[in-house]
Structure formats: structure tokens, C-alpha cells
Design an enzyme around this catalytic site. Structure first.
Site, PDB file in Angstrom:
ATOM      1  N   ASP A  33     -12.829   3.746   4.034  1.00  0.00           N
ATOM      2  CA  ASP A  33     -11.460   4.069   4.446  1.00  0.00           C
ATOM      3  C   ASP A  33     -11.461   5.357   5.261  1.00  0.00           C
ATOM      4  OD1 ASP A  33      -8.490   4.414   4.320  1.00  0.00           O
ATOM      5  OD2 ASP A  33      -8.726   2.741   2.918  1.00  0.00           O
ATOM      6  N   SER A  86      -4.021   1.952   6.854  1.00  0.00           N
ATOM      7  CA  SER A  86      -4.656   1.029   5.904  1.00  0.00           C
ATOM      8  C   SER A  86      -3.960  -0.313   5.812  1.00  0.00           C
ATOM      9  CB  SER A  86      -4.637   1.627   4.497  1.00  0.00           C
ATOM     10  OG  SER A  86      -5.470   2.730   4.423  1.00  0.00           O
ATOM     11  N   HIS A 146       4.488   4.775   7.873  1.00  0.00           N
ATOM     12  CA  HIS A 146       5.432   4.284   6.859  1.00  0.00           C
ATOM     13  C   HIS A 146       6.848   4.155   7.410  1.00  0.00           C
ATOM     14  CE1 HIS A 146       2.721   4.667   3.361  1.00  0.00           C
ATOM     15  NE2 HIS A 146       2.193   5.639   4.069  1.00  0.00           N
ATOM     16  N   ASP A 177       0.861  12.142   8.106  1.00  0.00           N
ATOM     17  CA  ASP A 177       0.757  11.356   9.340  1.00  0.00           C
ATOM     18  C   ASP A 177       1.161  12.199  10.542  1.00  0.00           C
ATOM     19  OD1 ASP A 177       0.190   9.268   7.623  1.00  0.00           O
ATOM     20  OD2 ASP A 177       2.285   8.641   7.505  1.00  0.00           O
ATOM     21  N   ASP A 294       3.608  -0.138   0.428  1.00  0.00           N
ATOM     22  CA  ASP A 294       2.875   0.326  -0.754  1.00  0.00           C
ATOM     23  C   ASP A 294       3.501   1.545  -1.429  1.00  0.00           C
ATOM     24  OD1 ASP A 294       2.068   1.919   1.384  1.00  0.00           O
ATOM     25  OD2 ASP A 294      -0.060   1.950   0.849  1.00  0.00           O
ATOM     26  N   ARG A 295       4.052   2.445  -0.642  1.00  0.00           N
ATOM     27  CA  ARG A 295       4.599   3.666  -1.242  1.00  0.00           C
ATOM     28  C   ARG A 295       6.125   3.601  -1.440  1.00  0.00           C
ATOM     29  NH1 ARG A 295       0.796   7.658  -1.775  1.00  0.00           N
ATOM     30  NH2 ARG A 295      -0.983   7.666  -0.350  1.00  0.00           N
ATOM     31  N   ASP A 436     -10.852   8.917   3.983  1.00  0.00           N
ATOM     32  CA  ASP A 436      -9.417   8.921   4.201  1.00  0.00           C
ATOM     33  C   ASP A 436      -8.683   9.902   3.284  1.00  0.00           C
ATOM     34  OD1 ASP A 436      -7.041   7.725   5.474  1.00  0.00           O
ATOM     35  OD2 ASP A 436      -6.566   7.333   3.379  1.00  0.00           O
ATOM     36  N   HIS A 507      -4.486  10.019  10.338  1.00  0.00           N
ATOM     37  CA  HIS A 507      -5.441   9.066  10.902  1.00  0.00           C
ATOM     38  C   HIS A 507      -5.587   9.359  12.399  1.00  0.00           C
ATOM     39  CE1 HIS A 507      -3.897   6.123   7.596  1.00  0.00           C
ATOM     40  NE2 HIS A 507      -4.588   7.131   7.101  1.00  0.00           N
TER      41      HIS A 507
HETATM   42  O1  LIG Z   1      -1.709   7.643   2.409  1.00  0.00           O
HETATM   43  C1  LIG Z   1      -1.038   6.842   3.094  1.00  0.00           C
HETATM   44  O2  LIG Z   1      -0.016   6.296   2.694  1.00  0.00           O
HETATM   45  C2  LIG Z   1      -1.481   6.528   4.505  1.00  0.00           C
HETATM   46  C3  LIG Z   1      -1.079   7.659   5.404  1.00  0.00           C
HETATM   47  O3  LIG Z   1       0.304   7.780   5.447  1.00  0.00           O
HETATM   48  O4  LIG Z   1      -2.877   6.371   4.532  1.00  0.00           O
HETATM   49  P1  LIG Z   1      -3.532   4.899   4.431  1.00  0.00           P
HETATM   50  O5  LIG Z   1      -2.936   4.096   5.546  1.00  0.00           O
HETATM   51  O6  LIG Z   1      -4.996   5.156   4.655  1.00  0.00           O
HETATM   52  O7  LIG Z   1      -3.231   4.357   3.103  1.00  0.00           O
HETATM   53 MN   LIG Z   2      -7.052   3.505   5.210  1.00  0.00          MN
HETATM   54 MN   LIG Z   3      -4.922   7.297   5.021  1.00  0.00          MN
END
Ligand SMILES: O=C(O)[C@@H](CO)OP(=O)(O)O
Ligand SMILES: [Mn+2]
Ligand SMILES: [Mn+2]
Length: 565
Positions: A33, A86, A146, A177, A294-295, A436, A507
Site C-alpha cells: 500500500d 486505496s 473521500h 490528502d 470506508d471512513r 501508506d 498519496h
Molecule cells: O487513509 C485514507 O483514508 C486514505 C487517504 O485519505 O488512504 P488510502 O486510500 O490509502 O486508504
Molecule cells: Mn492505499
Molecule cells: Mn493512504
């Protein structure tokens, strides 16, 4: 870019045998990652770190090592100025097709105005037409991972033109980000927009906030306390820090030398009498304006589920709630949303399992959903539990990853090794998170330690592949640790007013490496030379070939060819 790739409806799930490559080899698929490719320099942690295993791959077999695109339109993002991430990275890796992603779908819906005609908007609109407040909760950022600030601006405008008379925005500061410290600028810009709305008679204010990594935006149920802090601030109007304005909040909270945008403590905005200006009340409307799932899915559960028991919500207001997107298609959560998410179908995971490939997937909590949920086209659970096993290693909780930069890399590698040696699986798929997660902290020393740990983990997995006569595919989902400096157009690191190089926590736009090898790989296999623009979506067909199958013809082409040796 089409909003959907050519449909494969009605097509059989059976994969044809590859004419030259055998079935039955164990294939280890390793996703590093946040591991891009960039020229060596003092801000390239991957280059500085001691990574003998990975360095050897290119040297040993240059015809089996190449770079592929991991950002922008190659992974379904709106433009080639969009860095990879990701979600879109693992979607492309697993699906073998390029789908227009959430960011793009929201842009299209806003451009055409269709967002306001859908069921989701009409549903929340009813609240504010009946006198309720409209709450917008999400990440204040133009990172495009996001959420995007311009989309928030359009939503504010669109909702106020369609009857929202009282609006409260709950802001999560980013610094991950986008540059750390940019929260101040984003809050200023938002305050300008809200002031303009107030001139038009809309009572619009920021009501609460906090840093994304400490407030609200946890993922994969790593730490519900993060979401609870958000609930308390956004919904109940309670937080340890109270300010008269959000600008004052972010400026004051950043005065602590250890403070940063990602981990900003929760705050609420209060009026002259000390009363919070915007808790969520019965009859209100709430929109979470992140497009990425995801978040946001944990907060979505708290906002929607009657029988929620992950923390004491104290008060559960009767609201109309919609996500900008639906965050979980299986759970149908949230049940109301403004834009339909990409419908990712016919993923390589599903094809392979339906063709009898026994699959093991593993990562630590913070990346677990990446190699399962995202890989499988945003689908939770197994396709066939007799053939699959997904294993999650608990991530460290409550400490930033620069304090434990090795994370669970070795534990993941040991699990993968055991899975490979057991010979119970044909595909063993892992995500190794260090490049990452540690890269996001902006701590160069720690990121170097993390990259070294990732290399050690890879060695353990490759040794196991060696022992069973298997094949490995090693790649990454997007860049991060290979560039820790913000740069000007010519590539020179930018400095702040004190002359310090500006740290890049985000990223990158860089390509990522892919390497294949192992004793099970037929001798004539090499990368094709006619796919200069290949990207992550080309990996799925490649992996299918290595399992001895032809890829379906609607997939992006395979990266490999077999020549006579
Ligand atoms: O941490 C996260 O939510 C993102 C960056 O905003 O990272 P990744 O896409 O690698 O999960
Ligand atoms: Mn990633
Ligand atoms: Mn990331």
C-alpha cells in the site's frame, strides 16, 4: 470514460483454460500500500530504505518488472490530476475493469442537476421544507479521495436554492490528502460561502468539527471511540473545546506544537450564551458528503440503525439521513443516498472462486477491507465460504503509525506464509500497509523504517512461494512513501516561509511497480511491450492467466505474454 464498462450480462462464469499456462500453481498476490516509483532523492523513503528483496526483483528479471498507472482516469477518477487511492486502486486491481468512481459520478450528477431529482434528495428535502435544519457532515478537503470542497459548495448552493433555510456544516479537517495546516484556508473559504448564503437569508454556519483521524472517520471498526467523538460533537453538540467560530477553533487548536489537522481534537461552535449552534435535532436532515465509503460507513450506522450498540448515543434524533453515496451495497446503508455508487460487477475474485480457485486474503484492520471489500467490488463477505478464508490482524489502536512504523507487516507475512505452505489455497492475497499508513504521518525517518519492514515481509512471502513452487505477483495500489515533499511543477521541493521543505502526507500521481516471478512461473512468461499505458485494471487478467485461465474479454488486457524459450 464510460460510467460503466461494457456489461457482461448473460455471459457464463466459466473461464477458458489458458492455452499455455498451467492451472494449480499457488499464486501470492502482494499489494504494497502506498508504494510508488519516483526518482531517488532525500524525500523518497522507498529509495532510502534498505529494501534488498524488492531491489533484486527488477535486477534479476527486468522483463518481469514494469510500471503501471495508478491514478487519474486509469482508475476511474475524474481527471489525471487526481492522485490514486486505496478504494479506486483495489477496485481496479480486483475488478479488471475501469469504472467511473464515486468522485466522477457525483460530478456528473451535480453537472446535470440530476442529483436534485433523485429519491435521496427529495427525501431529505422534506425535512427542511418542514422547517428542519440541514446538516452536512464530511471531510473538508479538495483531495478528491473521500470528498471534494467544490462538491460541498455546489451542494450548499443547490440545497439552499431548493428550500434549505437553516444549514449547519460539521467539518472534518484533513491534512492527509492535502497539506497539513490547510484546514485554516478551507475553513476560511467555507466561511466566505456561508456568509454569502447568510446575505441571501439562509442561516448557515459551521457547527462542529475535528481532525479526520481522531474524530468520526475511523474505518473497518478499528476504534469506535473515534466515531463517538464525532457523534458527541456533531449530533449532541458536546466537545471538550468550544469556540465562537470555526476559524478561531482551527487556529487556536493548531497552536499546540504537537497539533495537526489529521488529529485535531473535536470542537463545537457555541453562541454568546455558550449554547452549541447546531446539534442535530428531531426533524432535521443530515447528509454525509463524503463519496468514499470506508471512513463514513461507521457514522452511517450510528445515524441510521435503531438498535445500534457500539457506543451510547445518549440521544438518537429522529432525522432524515442520506449519504452522498450509498456506502455499503450489501447492507443497503444508508438506505437513502443522493447518487448511486458504481456497480462493480464480475470481479476477478468472484470469477476465480466460481472456477474453483481457493482464496486466502489477509491484512491488518486498517487495510483489511481493502483486500476484501474493495478488491471484491465493494462487496462484503465471501463468494463461497468453502473456498475462501479472510483473516484480519488487529491493528494498533490509539497510536499514530510513526510510533509503530513496522505495523503488522511481519504478522501478515507469517499468516501468508502459513497459508501458502498449507497448500490449502491457490491464491494468497495480502495488503502490506506500511508505505501508506506511515507515509501519511509525514515522518520521513519512520516511513523509512516502515518500508524496510514491508521489504522483510515480502521476503518471508517470497520464500514460502519458493518452497511450494509457486508464483508471486507483487504490486501496489498507488504512491505515497516514494515522495514525501510537496513540489513545484519542475519537481523541486517547495519550502515554507521558514525555509523548511513542505511535507507531503498525501498519496501521489506516480506509477507503481509490478513484478512477477517464482519457480512456478513458466519460463517464457514476460511482460508485453505493447501496453505502455497499462494500469492497475490490467492486473486482474494477468493474475487469472497465472492461475491458468484466460480472462473474460470485457477485462482490460493482460500484461503478460508467453514466448518460446
Ligand atoms: O487513509 C485514507 O483514508 C486514505 C487517504 O485519505 O488512504 P488510502 O486510500 O490509502 O486508504
Ligand atoms: Mn492505499
Ligand atoms: Mn493512504
Amino acid at each position: 470514460m464510460a460510467t460503466r464498462p461494457p456489461a457482461a450480462e448473460g455471459k457464463s462464469w466459466e473461464l477458458a483454460a489458458h492455452p499455455r499456462l498451467p492451472k494449480g500453481k499457488t499464486v501470492a498476490v502482494v499489494v504494497l500500500d502506498g508504494w510508488g516509483e519516483a526518482p531517488p532523492d532525500p524525500f523518497n523513503c522507498i529509495h532510502i530504505a534498505d529494501t534488498p528483496t524488492l531491489d533484486a526483483l527488477n535486477k534479476a528479471a527486468p522483463e518481469r518488472w514494469r510500471l503501471i498507472k495508478a491514478h487519474g482516469t486509469a482508475v476511474g477518477l475524474p481527471t489525471d490530476d487526481d492522485m490514486g487511492n486505496s478504494e479506486v486502486g483495489h477496485n481496479a486491481l480486483g475488478a479488471g475493469q475501469i469504472y467511473a468512481q464515486g468522485a466522477k459520478l457525483v460530478d456528473l450528477a451535480l453537472d446535470s442537476g440530476k442529483i436534485y431529482e433523485g429519491e435521496g434528495f427529495k427525501y431529505i428535502q422534506q425535512s427542511f421544507l418542514d422547517g428542519g435544519t440541514l446538516h452536512l457532515i464530511g471531510l473538508l478537503s479538495d483531495g478528491g479521495v473521500h470528498s471534494r470542497f467544490d462538491q460541498l459548495q455546489l451542494l450548499l448552493k443547490g440545497a439552499s436554492e431548493r428550500g434549505a433555510k437553516r444549514i449547519r456544516v460539521h467539518v472534518l479537517t484533513d491534512g492527509r490528502d492535502v497539506l497539513d495546516g490547510s484546514s485554516v484556508r478551507f475553513v476560511e473559504m467555507l466561511e466566505d460561502d456561508l456568509a454569502r448564503l447568510r446575505e441571501k437569508g439562509v442561516d448557515a454556519r459551521i457547527a462542529s468539527g475535528g481532525g479526520r483521524m481522531y474524530v468520526t472517520m475511523d474505518r473497518y471498526e478499528n476504534d469506535w471511540q473515534v466515531v463517538k467523538r464525532g457523534w458527541d460533537a456533531h449530533v449532541l453538540g458536546e466537545a471538550p473545546h468550544k469556540f465562537k467560530s470555526a476559524l478561531e477553533a482551527v487556529k487556536k487548536l493548531r497552536e499546540d506544537p504537537k497539533a495537526n489537522d489529521q488529529y485535531m481534537p473535536p470542537f463545537v461552535i457555541v453562541d454568546e450564551s455558550g449554547k452549541p449552534v447546531g446539534p442535530v435535532q428531531d426533524g432535521d436532515a443530515v447528509v454525509t458528503f463524503n463519496f468514499r465509503a470506508d471512513r463514513m460507513v461507521m457514522l452511517a450506522k450510528a445515524l441510521e440503525y435503531e438498535g445500534f450498540d457500539k457506543f451510547d448515543r445518549v440521544r438518537f434524533p429522529r432525522i432524515r439521513y442520506a449519504g452522498l453515496l450509498q456506502y455499503d451495497g450489501e447492507l443497503k446503508l444508508p438506505s437513502h443516498y443522493l447518487v448511486a455508487p458504481p456497480e462493480i460487477e464480475r470481479t476477478s475474485g468472484e470469477y476465480l472462486v466460481r472456477n474453483g480457485v481457493r482464496t486466502y486474503a489477509c491484512s491488518e484492520t486498517v487495510k483489511f477491507g481493502h483486500v476484501t471489500f474493495f478488491w471484491n467490488g465493494n462487496r462484503s463477505g465471501y463468494f463461497n465460504q468453502d473456498l475462501e478464508k479472510y483473516e484480519e490482524i488487529p491493528s494498533d489502536i490509539g497510536i499514530p503509525f510513526n510510533v509503530q512504523p513496522k505495523m503488522k507487516a511481519l504478522e501478515i507475512a507469517h499468516k501468508a506464509r502459513d497459508a501458502i505452505l498449507s497448500r490449502n489455497f491457490d491464491q494468497v492475497r495480502v495488503n502490506i500497509a506500511n508505505g501508506d499508513m506511515v507515509g501519511h504521518t509525514g515522518d520521513i525517518e519512520a516511513t523509512i523504517v516502515g518500508c524496510k519492514a514491508a521489504d522483510e515481509a515480502v521476503k518471508i512471502i517470497l520464500d514460502a512461494v519458493e518452497q511450494v513452487g509457486g508464483i508471486f505477483v507483487l504490486t501496489a495500489d498507488h504512491g505515497n512513501a516514494e515522495d514525501m515533499a510537496k513540489r513545484d511543477k519542475s519537481g523541486k521541493p517547495l519550502r515554507d516561509k521558514d525555509g523548511k521543505v513542505q511535507t507531503l502526507t498525501s498519496h501521489t500521481l506516480n506509477p507503481v511497480p509490478i513484478a512477477i516471478g517464482g519457480p512456478g512461473l513458466s519460463p517464457g512468461v514476460r511482460f508485453r511491450t505493447d501496453l505502455a499505458n497499462a494500469g492497475l485494471a490490467n492486473v486482474a487478467a494477468t493474475v487469472m492467466n497465472l492461475h491458468g485461465f484466460e480472462a473474460p474479454d470485457h477485462y482490460e488486457p493482460t500484461l503478460i505474454e508467453v514466448v518460446d524459450k
